[in-house]
Scaffold this active site. Structure first.
Site, PDB file in Angstrom:
ATOM      1  N   HIS A  58     -11.223 -33.727  22.035  1.00 45.72           N
ATOM      2  CA  HIS A  58     -11.230 -34.891  22.921  1.00 45.72           C
ATOM      3  C   HIS A  58     -12.157 -34.597  24.101  1.00 45.72           C
ATOM      4  O   HIS A  58     -12.344 -33.434  24.486  1.00 45.72           O
ATOM      5  CB  HIS A  58      -9.820 -35.175  23.433  1.00 45.72           C
ATOM      6  N   GLU A  60     -11.867 -34.812  27.285  1.00 46.66           N
ATOM      7  CA  GLU A  60     -11.295 -34.033  28.386  1.00 46.66           C
ATOM      8  C   GLU A  60     -11.263 -32.551  28.059  1.00 46.66           C
ATOM      9  O   GLU A  60     -11.586 -31.705  28.895  1.00 46.66           O
ATOM     10  CB  GLU A  60      -9.859 -34.480  28.700  1.00 46.66           C
ATOM     11  N   CYS A  88      -4.372 -38.706  26.582  1.00 44.65           N
ATOM     12  CA  CYS A  88      -3.257 -38.652  25.636  1.00 44.65           C
ATOM     13  C   CYS A  88      -2.313 -37.514  26.041  1.00 44.65           C
ATOM     14  O   CYS A  88      -2.613 -36.759  26.980  1.00 44.65           O
ATOM     15  CB  CYS A  88      -3.810 -38.413  24.224  1.00 44.65           C
ATOM     16  N   CYS A  91      -4.117 -34.025  26.102  1.00 49.02           N
ATOM     17  CA  CYS A  91      -5.070 -33.842  27.196  1.00 49.02           C
ATOM     18  C   CYS A  91      -4.382 -33.809  28.556  1.00 49.02           C
ATOM     19  O   CYS A  91      -4.731 -32.990  29.412  1.00 49.02           O
ATOM     20  CB  CYS A  91      -6.131 -34.934  27.151  1.00 49.02           C
TER      21      CYS A  91
END
Length: 159
Positions: A58, A60, A88, A91
């Site tokens: 992801h 992040e 999410c 993260c």
């Protein structure tokens, strides 16, 4: 509170939006993130799940990993994460565990948001660290990229 005298939250979000655009061009969901350090360091990450076939890639986490290398330590005190989409659970948890000071995000994620929408991981008082959270920076631009991306995927018949 701004990131530094040189870079505002909006300025940082524009870098994250450019990273989101790069992710979309590569066929990944358009999410971009930047980590801004206490001395104005800027590390850019984008969603790489499709490119790397890595479910943890992801935006992040990509940015956080690179920022930790630059920082020379996993503890990211004084750093801010700026991301186009509400993090999410994975993260948000990583940002808490890395001791990031601030989180700035664009739009909420109704299906996986773990900062305000479904969970409140970043500010949960039961955890050993909490982040200052700023929501809604360039929210319309962030949301529009996602809408456009998924509309194109539906037109192409892709999941």
């Amino acid at each position: 509170m701004s990131l530094t005298d040189r870079l505002t939250d909006r300025d940082a979000m524009l870098h994250a939006l450019a990273a989101a655009d790069a992710a979309a061009l590569a066929g990944d969901v358009p999410v971009g993130a930047v980590m801004v350090g206490p001395a104005g360091e800027l590390v850019v990450g984008r969603n790489l799940r499709e490119a790397e076939q890595d479910p943890t890639a992801h935006a992040e986490l990509v940015a956080l990993r690179e920022a930790a290398k630059l920082n020379g330590h996993w503890r990211m005190s004084g750093w801010t994460c700026v991301v186009t989409l509400e993090p999410c659970p994975m993260c948000a948890g990583a940002l808490v565990n890395a001791r990031v000071d601030r989180l700035v995000y664009g739009c909420r994620d109704p299906k996986a948001g773990a900062v305000h929408t479904l969970f409140t991981i970043a500010t949960d008082t039961r955890l050993n660290h909490r982040l200052e959270v700023v929501e809604g920076v360039e929210a319309e631009a962030c949301a529009q990229r996602l809408k456009d991306f998924f509309a194109a995927r539906r037109r192409e018949g892709k999941k």
